[in-house]
Design a protein around this motif. Structure first.
Motif, PDB file in Angstrom:
ATOM      1  N   THR A 170     -27.628-115.745 -15.977  1.00 34.87           N
ATOM      2  CA  THR A 170     -27.975-116.879 -15.117  1.00 34.87           C
ATOM      3  C   THR A 170     -28.879-117.790 -15.951  1.00 34.87           C
ATOM      4  N   PRO A 171     -29.245-118.960 -15.448  1.00 33.18           N
ATOM      5  CA  PRO A 171     -30.161-119.802 -16.227  1.00 33.18           C
ATOM      6  C   PRO A 171     -31.468-119.120 -16.597  1.00 33.18           C
ATOM      7  N   ASP A 172     -31.883-118.112 -15.829  1.00 32.74           N
ATOM      8  CA  ASP A 172     -33.160-117.445 -16.080  1.00 32.74           C
ATOM      9  C   ASP A 172     -33.018-115.973 -16.449  1.00 32.74           C
ATOM     10  N   THR A 173     -31.808-115.488 -16.653  1.00 35.70           N
ATOM     11  CA  THR A 173     -31.598-114.064 -16.903  1.00 35.70           C
ATOM     12  C   THR A 173     -30.646-113.863 -18.075  1.00 35.70           C
ATOM     13  N   ALA A 174     -31.027-112.973 -18.981  1.00 41.25           N
ATOM     14  CA  ALA A 174     -30.182-112.663 -20.134  1.00 41.25           C
ATOM     15  C   ALA A 174     -30.092-111.156 -20.312  1.00 41.25           C
ATOM     16  N   SER A 175     -28.926-110.684 -20.732  1.00 42.57           N
ATOM     17  CA  SER A 175     -28.729-109.273 -21.049  1.00 42.57           C
ATOM     18  C   SER A 175     -28.701-109.099 -22.558  1.00 42.57           C
ATOM     19  N   PHE A 176     -29.319-108.007 -23.030  1.00 43.71           N
ATOM     20  CA  PHE A 176     -29.347-107.678 -24.444  1.00 43.71           C
ATOM     21  C   PHE A 176     -28.720-106.293 -24.626  1.00 43.71           C
ATOM     22  N   LEU A 177     -27.615-106.249 -25.363  1.00 43.80           N
ATOM     23  CA  LEU A 177     -26.979-104.978 -25.690  1.00 43.80           C
ATOM     24  C   LEU A 177     -27.566-104.505 -27.012  1.00 43.80           C
ATOM     25  N   LEU A 178     -28.059-103.267 -27.031  1.00 44.35           N
ATOM     26  CA  LEU A 178     -28.797-102.763 -28.182  1.00 44.35           C
ATOM     27  C   LEU A 178     -28.196-101.478 -28.717  1.00 44.35           C
ATOM     28  N   ARG A 179     -28.348-101.284 -30.035  1.00 44.97           N
ATOM     29  CA  ARG A 179     -27.895-100.065 -30.700  1.00 44.97           C
ATOM     30  C   ARG A 179     -29.041 -99.565 -31.587  1.00 44.97           C
ATOM     31  N   PRO A 180     -29.264 -98.241 -31.667  1.00 43.93           N
ATOM     32  CA  PRO A 180     -30.334 -97.731 -32.529  1.00 43.93           C
ATOM     33  C   PRO A 180     -30.190 -98.245 -33.955  1.00 43.93           C
ATOM     34  N   SER A 181     -31.265 -98.796 -34.494  1.00 41.82           N
ATOM     35  CA  SER A 181     -31.212 -99.379 -35.835  1.00 41.82           C
ATOM     36  C   SER A 181     -30.960 -98.331 -36.910  1.00 41.82           C
ATOM     37  N   ASP A 182     -31.342 -97.069 -36.632  1.00 36.64           N
ATOM     38  CA  ASP A 182     -31.168 -96.023 -37.643  1.00 36.64           C
ATOM     39  C   ASP A 182     -29.776 -95.410 -37.633  1.00 36.64           C
ATOM     40  N   GLY A 183     -28.904 -95.869 -36.717  1.00 36.08           N
ATOM     41  CA  GLY A 183     -27.537 -95.368 -36.668  1.00 36.08           C
ATOM     42  C   GLY A 183     -27.365 -94.034 -35.990  1.00 36.08           C
ATOM     43  N   ALA A 184     -28.451 -93.413 -35.589  1.00 33.13           N
ATOM     44  CA  ALA A 184     -28.374 -92.123 -34.892  1.00 33.13           C
ATOM     45  C   ALA A 184     -27.993 -92.342 -33.433  1.00 33.13           C
ATOM     46  N   PRO A 185     -27.545 -91.277 -32.743  1.00 30.25           N
ATOM     47  CA  PRO A 185     -27.171 -91.436 -31.335  1.00 30.25           C
ATOM     48  C   PRO A 185     -28.341 -91.915 -30.479  1.00 30.25           C
ATOM     49  N   ALA A 186     -28.013 -92.634 -29.424  1.00 30.39           N
ATOM     50  CA  ALA A 186     -29.037 -93.076 -28.478  1.00 30.39           C
ATOM     51  C   ALA A 186     -29.600 -91.862 -27.742  1.00 30.39           C
ATOM     52  N   PRO A 187     -30.873 -91.898 -27.354  1.00 36.01           N
ATOM     53  CA  PRO A 187     -31.456 -90.760 -26.631  1.00 36.01           C
ATOM     54  C   PRO A 187     -30.833 -90.602 -25.258  1.00 36.01           C
TER      55      PRO A 187
END
Length: 400
Positions: A167-184
């Motif tokens: 929306t004009p005031d809402t943003a989604s950020f898709l993230l991945r672990p920078s170290d390449g290991a699995p997400a917790p």
């Protein structure tokens, strides 16, 4: 587990202490930050300090804990503290910091109440404090262990791989672990702390619900920019909106939070308003990803369809679930969303499915009213769980 002698003194002094808790906690924070300014760097939310929200939450938790001890002196009310423990580990609180808090809190009590704090009264409240601190330390140690992070160090670097304007005031950020290991490991409904360095050099933390199903490789947070509108603007949300794009790195905590989707097969009622939709969408994504056949009812209120973050995701997920439906309320432009209703959410006439599990998230006034309507509809209080963004002022107001 509160001694009989202390219980009698707490019962006699609780009205005086409770009535002065706002002044006590104001002095406590002012003195502690004056002498230990490093605690404001990456530990305490200075926005909540400025608004008084953190002060009210602390006062409410102390009063509620003391009241619960008096109601049942032989039992330590650990369950009352579960939400606080999750908030603490999400910002890296450690056991030694309870000694720091004790020093400044009890100095503030003596300063405010003066001669009323006799040695016996001080010892009784000291017993309450360490019962509360001991319960929190134990819970927090378990949460750190379960998250497989060192106490005080829940942090990890993540890379933004996609940014989507919701929306004009809402943003989604898709993230991945920078170290390449699995997400917790995470559970639908949990949140993470985001730790950022502000332009003045001070680190600030904010919690954001995961708005996607817990996967092995990525996580999504959806951030609403808090505009001033007569109050201080949200410094972290505005910084994220202005400066974070694809390729940027963010520091996130491990996932925490005690309001999570249960593993049963009872019908679900997901009730939200505004950005409170984020944990609900994560729950819907988890249900869709696991092929759940649970009956699901989604109820959401917002200013308008254009302000409704993750609206398309919600519709898509409702369409993939075999027994799911949704109703939206909008204060304006409801005609732009087929099947929606105009005005504020009204649950009069709602007939919840028998045995339904209810999840609430949104602004506190909204949740209070929605819960009251649900209770009038016959939903038992034990079936309703709520998530508060920021300090839990529901608990504070209940203890007032």
């Amino acid at each position: 587990m509160l001694s009989a002698e202390s219980a009698a003194l707490i019962r006699a002094t609780l009205p005086a202490v409770g009535g002065a808790l706002d002044e006590i906690t104001t002095r406590f924070y002012a003195t502690m930050f004056a002498e230990r300014p490093e605690l404001l760097d990456g530990m305490f939310n200075r926005g909540n300090q400025a608004s008084g929200a953190q002060r009210r939450a602390l006062a409410g938790s102390i009063a509620a804990f003391a009241g619960a001890l008096l109601a049942d002196p032989d039992t330590r009310p650990d369950a009352l503290l579960a939400r606080i423990a999750h908030k603490h580990v999400a910002v890296g609180v450690t056991e030694d910091q309870y000694t720091i808090v004790h020093k400044y809190l009890f100095a503030a009590i003596v300063d405010v109440l003066g001669e009323a704090v006799t040695p016996d009264v001080a010892a009784a409240w000291d017993e309450v404090y360490w019962l509360m601190a001991g319960a929190l330390v134990a819970q927090e140690a378990r949460l750190y262990l379960e998250a497989q992070v060192r106490p005080g160090h829940p942090w990890r670097r993540w890379t933004v791989v996609e940014r989507r304007e919701e929306t004009p005031d809402t943003a989604s950020f898709l993230l991945r672990p920078s170290d390449g290991a699995p997400a917790p490991r995470a559970r639908a409904g949990q949140y993470v702390s985001v730790r950022v360095r502000m332009p003045d050099g001070v680190h600030q933390l904010r919690q954001y619900s995961l708005s996607s199903a817990p996967g092995d490789e990525t996580r999504r947070i959806t951030v609403k920019r808090v505009r001033g509108d007569g109050a201080p603007e949200g410094e972290v949300s505005n910084l994220l909106h202005r400066t974070v794009g694809v390729g940027a790195e963010l520091t996130l905590s491990a996932p925490f939070g005690d309001v999570v989707l249960d593993d049963g097969d009872a019908p679900l009622l997901l009730v939200s308003a505004g950005i409170g939709c984020t944990p609900m969408v994560a729950m819907l994504e988890h249900l869709a990803a696991t092929g759940s056949a649970r009956p699901v009812t989604v109820l959401h209120a917002d200013r308008s369809p254009a302000d409704h973050a993750l609206r398309a995701d919600t519709r898509r997920l409702i369409g993939t679930l075999p027994d799911a439906r949704a109703t939206f309320w909008y204060e304006r432009d409801a005609v732009d969303e087929p099947g929606s209703r105009t005005g504020r959410m009204d649950l009069a006439g709602l007939e919840p499915a028998a045995g339904a599990s209810v999840y609430l998230c949104g602004p506190l006034p909204f949740m209070r009213e929605a819960r009251a309507q649900l209770l009038r509809s016959g939903v038992p209080a034990r079936a309703i769980r709520y998530e508060v963004f920021g300090p839990d002022l529901w608990l504070a107001d209940a203890a007032a």
